[in-house]
Scaffold this motif. Structure first.
Motif, PDB file in Angstrom:
ATOM      1  N   LEU A 104      22.632  44.489  48.031  1.00  0.00           N
ATOM      2  CA  LEU A 104      23.914  44.312  47.362  1.00  0.00           C
ATOM      3  C   LEU A 104      24.962  45.110  48.118  1.00  0.00           C
ATOM      4  O   LEU A 104      24.825  46.326  48.279  1.00  0.00           O
ATOM      5  CB  LEU A 104      23.832  44.807  45.909  1.00  0.00           C
ATOM      6  N   ALA A 105      25.985  44.437  48.611  1.00  0.00           N
ATOM      7  CA  ALA A 105      27.029  45.083  49.406  1.00  0.00           C
ATOM      8  C   ALA A 105      28.330  45.108  48.624  1.00  0.00           C
ATOM      9  O   ALA A 105      28.802  44.072  48.146  1.00  0.00           O
ATOM     10  CB  ALA A 105      27.226  44.342  50.725  1.00  0.00           C
ATOM     11  N   MET A 106      28.923  46.310  48.500  1.00  0.00           N
ATOM     12  CA  MET A 106      30.148  46.475  47.727  1.00  0.00           C
ATOM     13  C   MET A 106      31.015  47.561  48.347  1.00  0.00           C
ATOM     14  O   MET A 106      30.519  48.438  49.054  1.00  0.00           O
ATOM     15  CB  MET A 106      29.813  46.887  46.284  1.00  0.00           C
ATOM     16  N   LYS A 107      32.305  47.520  48.058  1.00  0.00           N
ATOM     17  CA  LYS A 107      33.156  48.634  48.453  1.00  0.00           C
ATOM     18  C   LYS A 107      33.437  49.553  47.269  1.00  0.00           C
ATOM     19  O   LYS A 107      33.933  50.650  47.443  1.00  0.00           O
ATOM     20  CB  LYS A 107      34.465  48.138  49.066  1.00  0.00           C
ATOM     21  N   SER A 108      33.114  49.068  46.066  1.00  0.00           N
ATOM     22  CA  SER A 108      33.284  49.888  44.876  1.00  0.00           C
ATOM     23  C   SER A 108      32.179  49.577  43.882  1.00  0.00           C
ATOM     24  O   SER A 108      31.898  48.414  43.596  1.00  0.00           O
ATOM     25  CB  SER A 108      34.646  49.640  44.227  1.00  0.00           C
ATOM     26  N   ALA A 109      31.549  50.609  43.371  1.00  0.00           N
ATOM     27  CA  ALA A 109      30.498  50.441  42.366  1.00  0.00           C
ATOM     28  C   ALA A 109      31.056  50.558  40.957  1.00  0.00           C
ATOM     29  O   ALA A 109      30.316  50.689  39.993  1.00  0.00           O
ATOM     30  CB  ALA A 109      29.408  51.486  42.588  1.00  0.00           C
ATOM     31  N   ASN A 110      32.372  50.503  40.868  1.00  0.00           N
ATOM     32  CA  ASN A 110      33.061  50.624  39.583  1.00  0.00           C
ATOM     33  C   ASN A 110      33.136  49.253  38.919  1.00  0.00           C
ATOM     34  O   ASN A 110      33.909  48.387  39.333  1.00  0.00           O
ATOM     35  CB  ASN A 110      34.467  51.192  39.809  1.00  0.00           C
ATOM     36  N   ILE A 111      32.335  49.026  37.904  1.00  0.00           N
ATOM     37  CA  ILE A 111      32.250  47.726  37.241  1.00  0.00           C
ATOM     38  C   ILE A 111      32.927  47.784  35.873  1.00  0.00           C
ATOM     39  O   ILE A 111      32.585  48.617  35.038  1.00  0.00           O
ATOM     40  CB  ILE A 111      30.783  47.301  37.062  1.00  0.00           C
ATOM     41  N   LYS A 112      33.880  46.898  35.650  1.00  0.00           N
ATOM     42  CA  LYS A 112      34.605  46.871  34.383  1.00  0.00           C
ATOM     43  C   LYS A 112      34.334  45.605  33.578  1.00  0.00           C
ATOM     44  O   LYS A 112      34.478  45.597  32.371  1.00  0.00           O
ATOM     45  CB  LYS A 112      36.108  46.988  34.643  1.00  0.00           C
ATOM     46  N   LYS A 113      33.949  44.538  34.275  1.00  0.00           N
ATOM     47  CA  LYS A 113      33.761  43.249  33.614  1.00  0.00           C
ATOM     48  C   LYS A 113      32.308  43.084  33.181  1.00  0.00           C
ATOM     49  O   LYS A 113      31.386  43.250  33.976  1.00  0.00           O
ATOM     50  CB  LYS A 113      34.151  42.128  34.580  1.00  0.00           C
ATOM     51  N   GLU A 114      32.091  42.744  31.926  1.00  0.00           N
ATOM     52  CA  GLU A 114      30.746  42.585  31.393  1.00  0.00           C
ATOM     53  C   GLU A 114      30.084  41.304  31.908  1.00  0.00           C
ATOM     54  O   GLU A 114      30.741  40.297  32.115  1.00  0.00           O
ATOM     55  CB  GLU A 114      30.776  42.551  29.858  1.00  0.00           C
ATOM     56  N   GLY A 115      28.787  41.386  32.120  1.00  0.00           N
ATOM     57  CA  GLY A 115      28.011  40.200  32.476  1.00  0.00           C
ATOM     58  C   GLY A 115      27.995  39.842  33.938  1.00  0.00           C
ATOM     59  O   GLY A 115      27.296  38.900  34.332  1.00  0.00           O
ATOM     60  N   VAL A 116      28.762  40.549  34.766  1.00  0.00           N
ATOM     61  CA  VAL A 116      28.855  40.212  36.183  1.00  0.00           C
ATOM     62  C   VAL A 116      27.496  40.287  36.871  1.00  0.00           C
ATOM     63  O   VAL A 116      27.145  39.443  37.693  1.00  0.00           O
ATOM     64  CB  VAL A 116      29.859  41.145  36.892  1.00  0.00           C
ATOM     65  N   LEU A 117      26.710  41.291  36.523  1.00  0.00           N
ATOM     66  CA  LEU A 117      25.432  41.519  37.197  1.00  0.00           C
ATOM     67  C   LEU A 117      24.283  40.693  36.623  1.00  0.00           C
ATOM     68  O   LEU A 117      23.158  40.772  37.125  1.00  0.00           O
ATOM     69  CB  LEU A 117      25.065  43.007  37.120  1.00  0.00           C
ATOM     70  N   GLU A 118      24.543  39.904  35.609  1.00  0.00           N
ATOM     71  CA  GLU A 118      23.464  39.191  34.921  1.00  0.00           C
ATOM     72  C   GLU A 118      22.654  38.284  35.851  1.00  0.00           C
ATOM     73  O   GLU A 118      21.417  38.310  35.807  1.00  0.00           O
ATOM     74  CB  GLU A 118      24.020  38.390  33.747  1.00  0.00           C
ATOM     75  N   PRO A 119      23.289  37.448  36.703  1.00  0.00           N
ATOM     76  CA  PRO A 119      22.485  36.615  37.613  1.00  0.00           C
ATOM     77  C   PRO A 119      21.603  37.447  38.535  1.00  0.00           C
ATOM     78  O   PRO A 119      20.451  37.085  38.794  1.00  0.00           O
ATOM     79  CB  PRO A 119      23.544  35.840  38.407  1.00  0.00           C
ATOM     80  N   LEU A 120      22.127  38.556  39.007  1.00  0.00           N
ATOM     81  CA  LEU A 120      21.350  39.451  39.862  1.00  0.00           C
ATOM     82  C   LEU A 120      20.164  40.027  39.102  1.00  0.00           C
ATOM     83  O   LEU A 120      19.038  40.069  39.612  1.00  0.00           O
ATOM     84  CB  LEU A 120      22.252  40.570  40.389  1.00  0.00           C
ATOM     85  N   LYS A 121      20.394  40.451  37.883  1.00  0.00           N
ATOM     86  CA  LYS A 121      19.323  41.026  37.061  1.00  0.00           C
ATOM     87  C   LYS A 121      18.231  39.998  36.774  1.00  0.00           C
ATOM     88  O   LYS A 121      17.034  40.324  36.777  1.00  0.00           O
ATOM     89  CB  LYS A 121      19.913  41.569  35.756  1.00  0.00           C
TER      90      LYS A 121
END
Length: 265
Positions: free
Chosen positions: A148-165
């Motif tokens: 998983l590549a990101m420039k920020s690990a700051n997550i504010k929106k719910e459910g974004v990671l669900e497909p990954l999980k």
């Protein structure tokens, strides 16, 4: 992962994409919607005739495509649709409760400069549907390690990671996190959201002018078989968001599928 939408374009990789989707869906016992959207509006007076002919021809094409693959007992519903690409996709996602969209890059030929063409690039940039970009002729294999590549690990929106999980749990895959420190870096960017922290096996960071450059320079060292990125208004692959076409010189990953999550903020 119950409903997967496979979008067929003009890349010439339809058979490979569909077979991968079938193999993937088979492990989830999921249903596939095989769709080709014809974003064409004929001139007045010929729209019905031309539209009906186009639908018939594409549906024959889809029938032949289905005959060319091993369906493995997966339920597949195919449809030719005339309509505006993005609005049609959004309607399909809502009506069919689509969990994942699968598309192909334009080609992996070294003679071809384009990675994502106008259609696939437009889909990735202008929708919020979780999407999986499947390299040409890529043969399905169980996903064991995800980067998983990101420039920020700051997550504010719910459910974004669900497909990954869902993918992680289903395949019992490990997740490595690569944080890319860009000139726009803020201290809070590297504070892992608790939900994300609970998923990560190990994480590292690099410095790079842009997120996509940091990924290109480092992704091969992780020996992952799935790359995961996120959409941001001015975030991941910033310069690539400026036009619908994505060139290989800017981003090209032919060694593994790329999972694109919806906007994270």
């Amino acid at each position: 992962m119950r409903n997967i939408l496979v979008l067929i374009g003009s890349s010439g990789n339809a058979k490979g994409l569909l077979q991968y989707a079938i193999d993937f869906a088979h492990t989830f016992n999921a249903k596939i919607y095989l769709v080709k959207i014809n974003d064409i509006y004929p001139h007045s007076g010929t729209s019905v005739k031309v539209g009906n002919y186009l639908v018939d021809e594409v549906e024959k094409e889809l029938e032949l495509l289905l005959e060319s693959v091993d369906q493995k007992g997966v339920e597949i519903i195919s449809k030719s649709i005339i309509g505006e690409l993005i609005s049609t996709l959004e309607t399909l996602q809502s009506d069919l409760q689509i969990d994942l969209l699968m598309i192909a890059p334009r080609t992996t030929s070294i003679k071809e400069e384009v990675y994502l063409g106008q259609t696939s690039g437009k889909v990735i940039k202008q929708t919020q549907i979780p999407a999986l970009i499947v390299p040409e002729n890529y043969v399905f294999e169980p996903i064991s390690k995800i980067l998983l590549a990101m420039k920020s690990a700051n997550i504010k929106k719910e459910g974004v990671l669900e497909p990954l999980k869902i993918v992680m749990k289903h395949f019992d895959a490990k997740l490595d996190l690569l944080l890319v420190k860009t000139p726009a870096y803020q201290e809070a960017d590297f504070n892992l959201h608790p939900e994300l922290e609970s998923l990560v096996h190990q994480f590292s960071h690099v410095e790079s002018p842009t997120t996509f450059q940091g990924v290109l320079e480092n992704y091969q060292t992780y020996q992952a078989n799935l790359l995961c990125v996120v959409r941001r208004k001015r975030g991941f692959f910033t310069k690539l968001w400026e036009s619908n076409t994505i060139l290989k010189k800017d981003f090209h990953c032919s060694t593994m599928p790329v999972l694109v999550l919806s906007g994270i903020q």
